[in-house]
Enzyme design. Structure first.
Site, PDB file in Angstrom:
ATOM      1  N   SER A   1       0.834  -0.876  -0.004  1.00  0.00           N
ATOM      2  CA  SER A   1       0.218   0.022   0.212  1.00  0.00           C
ATOM      3  C   SER A   1       0.867   1.191  -0.305  1.00  0.00           C
ATOM      4  O   SER A   1       2.100   1.232   0.464  1.00  0.00           O
ATOM      5  CB  SER A   1      -1.017  -0.102   1.420  1.00  0.00           C
ATOM      6  OG  SER A   1      -1.505   1.842   1.318  1.00  0.00           O
TER       7      SER A   1
ATOM      8  N   TYR B   1      -1.954  -0.091  10.848  1.00  0.00           N
ATOM      9  CA  TYR B   1      -1.838  -0.658   9.263  1.00  0.00           C
ATOM     10  C   TYR B   1      -0.783  -0.961   8.694  1.00  0.00           C
ATOM     11  O   TYR B   1      -0.330  -0.860   7.926  1.00  0.00           O
ATOM     12  CB  TYR B   1      -2.850  -0.267   8.562  1.00  0.00           C
ATOM     13  CG  TYR B   1      -3.305  -0.307   6.859  1.00  0.00           C
ATOM     14  CD1 TYR B   1      -3.478  -2.058   6.465  1.00  0.00           C
ATOM     15  CD2 TYR B   1      -3.070   0.199   5.596  1.00  0.00           C
ATOM     16  CE1 TYR B   1      -4.295  -1.785   5.570  1.00  0.00           C
ATOM     17  CE2 TYR B   1      -3.089   0.499   4.342  1.00  0.00           C
ATOM     18  CZ  TYR B   1      -4.177  -1.068   4.392  1.00  0.00           C
ATOM     19  OH  TYR B   1      -3.713  -1.234   3.152  1.00  0.00           O
TER      20      TYR B   1
END
Length: 237
Positions: free
Chosen positions: A132, A145
């Site tokens: 990501s 995250y």
């Protein structure tokens, strides 16, 4: 019809919808036989994170198709929000899916990928981990995250170095904002703030990320595309 992956077998995790489903369709269009790995059969939604079950899933794919040339670790979970307000169990879920799932599938698949690189007509095999933009830039509200995605990046680079002599390429595709259901898993208040943040951004589609994966795994053996950062054109972070 050009099918650069004819005769290969690919395994994709998290393929019930969104990016994983698009990757599976794209690899199949390129000629690969595609096995889908997940924890829940009904939606194929979450990665098999337990090491034994991950090994069983990989073994089943190899038994069914006789080989394994490509693995895409796509399954992921984003539960954003301030650290101080995190509900019990939220971090453990992200660590289990985003890190343990990636590690367990990779470990189970490596002997088969090495074998495919040795005896297969392509002379190469591929492991692709989906990271990501949060694995490159940490932002407030996304701490854990980001921790998992920075971890995916570090693991991928170290493993890449290990596997160079074995002709198993390790690549990372790092998407920005994609139109998937991932944000709907976040808690109330956080979800609305995220949707407001991206309201003026034209979101990428899952097929855009699938295209990046397809490009990575269809290069000739002399080329290794080790990292691709794919942002929405209007994304500033």
């Amino acid at each position: 019809m050009n099918a650069p992956l004819n005769g290969t077998v690919a395994l994709v995790t998290g393929a019930s919808s969104g990016i994983g489903a698009a990757i599976a369709r794209g690899l199949a269009a390129d000629g690969a036989a595609v096995a889908l790995v997940a924890r829940r059969v009904d939606r194929l939604k979450s990665l098999v994170t337990d090491a034994t079950r991950a090994a069983d899933a990989v073994a089943r794919a190899v038994t069914e198709w006789g080989r394994l040339d490509i693995v895409v670790n796509n399954a992921g979970l984003m539960l954003a929000g301030p650290v101080a307000d995190a509900p019990d169990g939220e971090w453990e879920r992200m660590l289990s899916v985003n890190l343990n799932g990636t590690l367990n599938i990779a470990r189970a698949a490596l002997p088969h990928l090495r074998r495919a690189a040795t005896i297969g007509p392509r002379g190469v095999a591929d492991l692709v981990n989906i990271s990501s933009t949060s694995g490159r830039l940490a932002r407030s509200g996304n701490a854990v995250y980001s921790l998992t995605k920075f971890g995916v990046n570090g693991f991928s680079e170290a493993l890449r170095q290990e596997l160079v002599p074995h002709r198993v390429r390790v690549g990372v595709v790092a998407p920005g904002i994609v139109d998937t259901e991932m944000a709907t898993h976040t808690r109330d208040g956080v979800r609305e703030a995220f949707l407001d943040q991206v309201a003026e951004v034209t979101l990428m589609q899952p097929s855009d990320i699938a295209d990046a994966v397809r490009y990575m795994v269809t290069r000739g053996r002399r080329v290794a595309v080790n990292e691709m950062l794919v942002r929405a054109a209007e994304q500033t972070w």
